[in-house]
Structure formats: C-alpha cells, structure tokens
Design a protein around this motif. Sequence first.
Motif, PDB file in Angstrom:
ATOM      1  N   UNK A 118      -9.407  11.926 -10.736  1.00  0.00           N
ATOM      2  CA  UNK A 118      -8.001  12.304 -10.616  1.00  0.00           C
ATOM      3  C   UNK A 118      -7.258  11.313  -9.718  1.00  0.00           C
ATOM      4  N   UNK A 119      -7.878  10.959  -8.613  1.00  0.00           N
ATOM      5  CA  UNK A 119      -7.277   9.983  -7.694  1.00  0.00           C
ATOM      6  C   UNK A 119      -7.138   8.623  -8.369  1.00  0.00           C
ATOM      7  N   UNK A 120      -8.196   8.180  -9.042  1.00  0.00           N
ATOM      8  CA  UNK A 120      -8.137   6.894  -9.749  1.00  0.00           C
ATOM      9  C   UNK A 120      -7.077   6.907 -10.840  1.00  0.00           C
ATOM     10  N   UNK A 121      -6.947   8.023 -11.521  1.00  0.00           N
ATOM     11  CA  UNK A 121      -5.942   8.147 -12.579  1.00  0.00           C
ATOM     12  C   UNK A 121      -4.531   8.021 -12.010  1.00  0.00           C
ATOM     13  N   UNK A 122      -4.292   8.631 -10.877  1.00  0.00           N
ATOM     14  CA  UNK A 122      -2.969   8.553 -10.237  1.00  0.00           C
ATOM     15  C   UNK A 122      -2.651   7.120  -9.805  1.00  0.00           C
ATOM     16  N   UNK A 123      -3.650   6.456  -9.247  1.00  0.00           N
ATOM     17  CA  UNK A 123      -3.442   5.066  -8.818  1.00  0.00           C
ATOM     18  C   UNK A 123      -3.222   4.162 -10.024  1.00  0.00           C
ATOM     19  N   UNK A 160      -7.525   3.257 -16.022  1.00  0.00           N
ATOM     20  CA  UNK A 160      -8.546   3.554 -15.016  1.00  0.00           C
ATOM     21  C   UNK A 160      -9.681   2.538 -15.105  1.00  0.00           C
ATOM     22  N   UNK A 161     -10.011   2.124 -16.318  1.00  0.00           N
ATOM     23  CA  UNK A 161     -11.088   1.149 -16.501  1.00  0.00           C
ATOM     24  C   UNK A 161     -10.782  -0.178 -15.811  1.00  0.00           C
ATOM     25  N   UNK A 162      -9.500  -0.522 -15.659  1.00  0.00           N
ATOM     26  CA  UNK A 162      -9.134  -1.751 -14.949  1.00  0.00           C
ATOM     27  C   UNK A 162      -9.482  -1.660 -13.466  1.00  0.00           C
ATOM     28  N   UNK A 163      -9.497  -0.435 -12.930  1.00  0.00           N
ATOM     29  CA  UNK A 163      -9.859  -0.247 -11.531  1.00  0.00           C
ATOM     30  C   UNK A 163     -11.372  -0.212 -11.339  1.00  0.00           C
ATOM     31  N   UNK A 164     -12.077   0.297 -12.339  1.00  0.00           N
ATOM     32  CA  UNK A 164     -13.513   0.507 -12.219  1.00  0.00           C
ATOM     33  C   UNK A 164     -14.308  -0.739 -12.586  1.00  0.00           C
ATOM     34  N   UNK A 208      -5.178   5.846  -0.078  1.00  0.00           N
ATOM     35  CA  UNK A 208      -5.115   4.541  -0.752  1.00  0.00           C
ATOM     36  C   UNK A 208      -5.745   3.453   0.117  1.00  0.00           C
ATOM     37  N   UNK A 209      -5.471   3.493   1.402  1.00  0.00           N
ATOM     38  CA  UNK A 209      -6.039   2.502   2.326  1.00  0.00           C
ATOM     39  C   UNK A 209      -7.562   2.592   2.340  1.00  0.00           C
ATOM     40  N   UNK A 210      -8.101   3.812   2.400  1.00  0.00           N
ATOM     41  CA  UNK A 210      -9.558   3.987   2.432  1.00  0.00           C
ATOM     42  C   UNK A 210     -10.213   3.458   1.154  1.00  0.00           C
ATOM     43  N   UNK A 211      -9.562   3.661   0.020  1.00  0.00           N
ATOM     44  CA  UNK A 211     -10.118   3.161  -1.238  1.00  0.00           C
ATOM     45  C   UNK A 211     -10.079   1.637  -1.259  1.00  0.00           C
ATOM     46  N   UNK A 212      -8.943   1.065  -0.880  1.00  0.00           N
ATOM     47  CA  UNK A 212      -8.823  -0.396  -0.918  1.00  0.00           C
ATOM     48  C   UNK A 212      -9.740  -1.068   0.105  1.00  0.00           C
ATOM     49  N   UNK A 213      -9.958  -0.434   1.233  1.00  0.00           N
ATOM     50  CA  UNK A 213     -10.821  -1.027   2.263  1.00  0.00           C
ATOM     51  C   UNK A 213     -12.302  -0.772   2.019  1.00  0.00           C
ATOM     52  N   UNK A 218       0.839  -1.203   0.000  1.00  0.00           N
ATOM     53  CA  UNK A 218       0.000   0.000   0.000  1.00  0.00           C
ATOM     54  C   UNK A 218       0.875   1.254   0.000  1.00  0.00           C
ATOM     55  N   UNK A 219       1.969   1.191   0.751  1.00  0.00           N
ATOM     56  CA  UNK A 219       2.891   2.327   0.827  1.00  0.00           C
ATOM     57  C   UNK A 219       3.496   2.640  -0.541  1.00  0.00           C
ATOM     58  N   UNK A 220       3.843   1.594  -1.284  1.00  0.00           N
ATOM     59  CA  UNK A 220       4.438   1.808  -2.606  1.00  0.00           C
ATOM     60  C   UNK A 220       3.429   2.437  -3.562  1.00  0.00           C
ATOM     61  N   UNK A 221       2.187   1.969  -3.523  1.00  0.00           N
ATOM     62  CA  UNK A 221       1.149   2.548  -4.376  1.00  0.00           C
ATOM     63  C   UNK A 221       0.951   4.019  -4.015  1.00  0.00           C
ATOM     64  N   UNK A 222       0.907   4.320  -2.733  1.00  0.00           N
ATOM     65  CA  UNK A 222       0.728   5.702  -2.290  1.00  0.00           C
ATOM     66  C   UNK A 222       1.887   6.575  -2.772  1.00  0.00           C
ATOM     67  N   UNK A 223       3.092   6.073  -2.627  1.00  0.00           N
ATOM     68  CA  UNK A 223       4.277   6.846  -3.040  1.00  0.00           C
ATOM     69  C   UNK A 223       4.283   7.064  -4.549  1.00  0.00           C
ATOM     70  N   UNK A 224       4.048   6.014  -5.314  1.00  0.00           N
ATOM     71  CA  UNK A 224       4.076   6.122  -6.775  1.00  0.00           C
ATOM     72  C   UNK A 224       2.943   6.990  -7.312  1.00  0.00           C
ATOM     73  N   UNK A 225       1.823   6.987  -6.624  1.00  0.00           N
ATOM     74  CA  UNK A 225       0.679   7.765  -7.091  1.00  0.00           C
ATOM     75  C   UNK A 225       0.666   9.182  -6.527  1.00  0.00           C
ATOM     76  N   UNK A 226       1.611   9.451  -5.626  1.00  0.00           N
ATOM     77  CA  UNK A 226       1.708  10.758  -4.974  1.00  0.00           C
ATOM     78  C   UNK A 226       0.431  11.103  -4.213  1.00  0.00           C
TER      79      UNK A 226
END
Length: 65
Positions: A46-51, A59-63, A32-37, A18-26
Amino acid sequence: MNISDNLKRIRAEKGYSLEKVARLSELSLNTVVKIENGANKNPTIDTLSKIATALEVGVDDLIMK
C-alpha cells in the motif's frame, strides 16, 4: 538496485523533494525518508503504491531494475 536506490533515482529524475513525495503520496515525511534511506527495507505494498502513484510510475519501477 533496491527500493531505496530506485526511489532516490526516480525522485531525482522528477526533481521532487522528499516533502513533495510525502505530500503527493499522503504519507508522512518520516515514512518516505526511512524508505529512501534504507531504514525501512520492506514497506507495505500500500505504501509503495502510494509512492508510485505520486511519482507517476509503476510499483515495479520501485521494486526492480
């Protein structure tokens, strides 16, 4: 499947913490934790695009799926 499930699955496939995703997505780790949980069920595009960029997926892979 929903955003939290997709994020969890893709992150696990990449072997990212989770830390790496947060760092890479700025984004904050908390965001990130709230979204994953599932606590944040409607993150901004914008947040989804960064992740998605951090995970090297669309983004469609997340949605969808």
